[in-house]
Design an enzyme around this catalytic site. Structure first.
Site, PDB file in Angstrom:
ATOM      1  NE  ARG A 116       2.896   8.248  -2.641  1.00 21.01           N
ATOM      2  CZ  ARG A 116       1.850   8.766  -2.004  1.00 21.01           C
ATOM      3  NH1 ARG A 116       1.964   9.947  -1.432  1.00 21.01           N
ATOM      4  NH2 ARG A 116       0.718   8.120  -1.942  1.00 21.01           N
ATOM      5  CG  ASN A 162      -0.755   4.374  -4.800  1.00 21.10           C
ATOM      6  OD1 ASN A 162      -0.781   3.565  -3.867  1.00 21.10           O
ATOM      7  ND2 ASN A 162      -0.790   5.671  -4.615  1.00 21.10           N
ATOM      8  CG  MET A 209       1.307   6.198   0.653  1.00 26.42           C
ATOM      9  SD  MET A 209       1.712   7.316   1.975  1.00 26.42           S
ATOM     10  CE  MET A 209       3.346   6.906   2.470  1.00 26.42           C
ATOM     11  CB  CYS A 210       2.536   2.425  -4.007  1.00 24.74           C
ATOM     12  SG  CYS A 210       2.374   0.739  -3.371  1.00 24.74           S
ATOM     13  N   GLY A 211       4.510   4.727  -4.391  1.00 28.73           N
ATOM     14  CA  GLY A 211       4.828   5.886  -5.218  1.00 28.73           C
ATOM     15  C   GLY A 211       4.925   5.435  -6.657  1.00 28.73           C
TER      16      GLY A 211
END
Lengths: 240, 301
Positions: free
Chosen positions: B32, B175, B1-3
């Site tokens: 995130r 992402n 995950m990443c935002g």
């Protein structure tokens, strides 16, 4: 009749404002409803894309969500009626057991994934993987659906008034798929099948249940499993 | 995950609020990815001036007397210190001389980004702390992108944080995870690109820089990326006047976009967009897989 109308109006709808109330308060209230109670009408305002709105319902409650929600709205729903007056993020109505979930807007990826029962109606478009691994849920989408939808669908029905993306019904088991528009491509072991009278009757029932009155079952094509990938056969290795 | 988030303003009256709007969008995405955060802001370029955003792990020593030191190369140099970062403004014609002097005299200083308008700030830590230590909320600009990281492919360090900038006024947030980045990095090194990290996203940024150096615009470079990059990605990319979004064909990394007369906005989730003005009536959609979305201030004007 007057008496019952009056009673209904006395039953206050419980409103949860998620701008000021923790999500957990809403979900706890939904999880602590005594069987047989009349206090079953809920309204959620300011959801602002929150995750897990109205998950785990196990009583015949009605939840009106005023706005768009994030991940996993109405997940595991068992008997509730949840309407989202907005759009839904990934995994809406994931693993639904029974009940009804209606999305007035669009739904993101894997809507209705692994659903075992109930009805999911998406009035806009659904993104990729709609109904992935469906196991008995009925899904009706007014718009289009994205790629890899109904992947490994085992049972239940997916009805699409618009178009389907790539690899529809890849590795399908016994889920029945009906698409009114174009299918960009079929997945491995998914084929178009003859629409017999019993299928037209089934589709008419599904459309009726979803409140769709402006299209006819005859406008759809039926897709299902060719049943050649059920058991591993070395000659099919390329198809997996 | 990443935002990841991005905001491309059409309405000039919103430009003073760009930093505040983008900061809010990024802070909402904190859950995130808590490892590191970064923002790139495209401010108004000044004629004949160039900007260099630099970073140091030892700012008190590295930045001491920096302005006086660099004035030896260009008397018009200004240095604005912001925590671990500094923005060096030079005469555009002297920018490379200043940069050489910097590399020679202060070798521990790392360049985060350079160009006419971009400023890039990134550090280990939560978005709220990163935006406050660099005063991002007070910054104006035309467009910007941001990232909050949950590390998978390389170490949690300042240099491993996004945005990655590998060319003048170019930057990228990602992402996902690439699977052919080592091979691609070798090819790009052979073409003369240099890399600061072992990070996969830096390879994506350098790839786009290399493609644009061949004369492609951002949209064309992103189209090529769909052929040449293997793995999972949702990219948001900025250039001096452009803003682009692309997702891989599998498209399992989330993405939501919104457009009104005032802006084009990107968020990993709808939550990131809910505070934008007029979002209730915006056109909100999920970007299609393997489809390039691309806007340009100069082409629109």
């Amino acid at each position: 009749m007057n008496v019952s109308l009056k009673r209904e109006s006395l039953e206050a709808m419980r409103t949860f404002d998620l701008a000021t109330t923790p999500l957990r308060d809403l979900n706890s209230a939904l999880h602590t409803i005594a069987p047989g109670t009349n206090d079953t009408n809920f309204e959620v305002v300011n959801p602002r894309g929150s995750h897990s709105v109205a998950v785990g319902i196990d009583q015949p409650v009605t939840v009106e969500v005023r706005g768009s929600v994030g991940y996993y709205c109405a997940g595991m729903n068992d008997g509730g009626t949840v309407t989202v007056h907005g759009s839904a993020g990934p995994g809406v109505a994931e693993n639904m057991m029974s009940g009804t979930v209606v999305i007035e807007g669009d739904a993101s990826q894997y809507a209705g994934a692994t659903g075992r029962g109930g009805l999911l109606v998406i009035k806009g478009n659904a993104a990729s993987r709609c109904g992935i691994s469906m196991k008995g849920i009925d899904i009706v989408v007014r718009g289009n659906i994205g790629h890899m939808s109904a992947f490994m669908g085992q049972s239940g029905h997916l009805v699409v008034l618009g178009n389907a993306g790539d690899a529809l019904g890849d590795s399908l088991y016994e889920a029945k798929l009906f698409v009114r528009g174009e299918v960009k491509s079929l997945g491995a072991d998914c084929i178009q099948k003859e629409m017999k009278p019993k299928h037209l009757r089934l589709l008419a029932e599904l459309l009726d249940k979803a409140g769709v009155t402006d299209v006819k079952p005859e406008e759809f094509k039926r897709y299902g499993s060719a049943r050649t990938l059920y058991n591993f056969n070395i000659d099919n290795a390329d198809a997996y | 995950m990443c935002g990841i988030v991005g905001l491309f303003l059409k309405d000039k009256s919103l430009e003073p609020q760009l930093g505040a709007m983008l900061s809010d969008m990024l802070v909402i995405m904190t859950d995130r990815g808590p490892d590191s955060a970064g923002i790139a802001i495209y401010g108004a370029p000044a004629d004949g001036r160039a900007k260099l955003t630099v970073q140091s792990a030892k700012p008190t020593t590295d930045f001491a007397g920096l302005e006086a030191l660099l004035k030896a190369a260009d008397a018009s140099v200004t240095v604005e210190l912001k925590s671990t970062h500094a923005v060096i403004e030079t005469d555009a014609a002297q920018a490379s001389v200043v940069r050489d002097l910097l590399a020679q005299e202060r070798p521990d200083i790392r360049v985060m980004g350079s160009g006419d308008s971009v400023e890039i700030y990134k550090e280990v830590g939560l978005p709220k702390d990163v935006v406050s230590r660099f005063g991002i909320r007070a910054m104006g600009g035309t467009h910007g992108i941001g990232h909050t990281r949950m590390a998978t492919e390389s170490a949690v360090t300042t240099l491993g944080a996004h945005p990655f900038s590998t060319g003048a006024d170019q930057c990228l947030v990602h992402n996902g995870s690439l699977s052919n980045h080592n091979n691609l990095r070798r090819e790009l090194v052979r073409e003369g690109m240099t890399f600061e990290t072992q990070n996969d996203s830096e390879v994506a940024a350098a790839y786009l820089t290399a493609e644009m150096a061949k004369g492609k615009d951002l949209g064309e470079a992103l189209t090529s990326a769909l052929d040449d990059l293997d793995g999972f990605f949702t990219f948001v990319v900025g250039t001096k006047s452009g803003f682009g979004v692309v997702r891989d064909p599998i498209a399992c990394k989330p993405a939501v976009m919104a457009e009104t007369d005032q802006y084009i906005a990107f968020g990993s989730e709808y939550r990131a967009l809910v505070n934008l003005p007029g979002i209730e009536n915006a056109r909100v959609w999920e970007p299609e897989p393997a489809t390039v979305y691309f806007w340009d201030h100069e082409k629109a004007a």
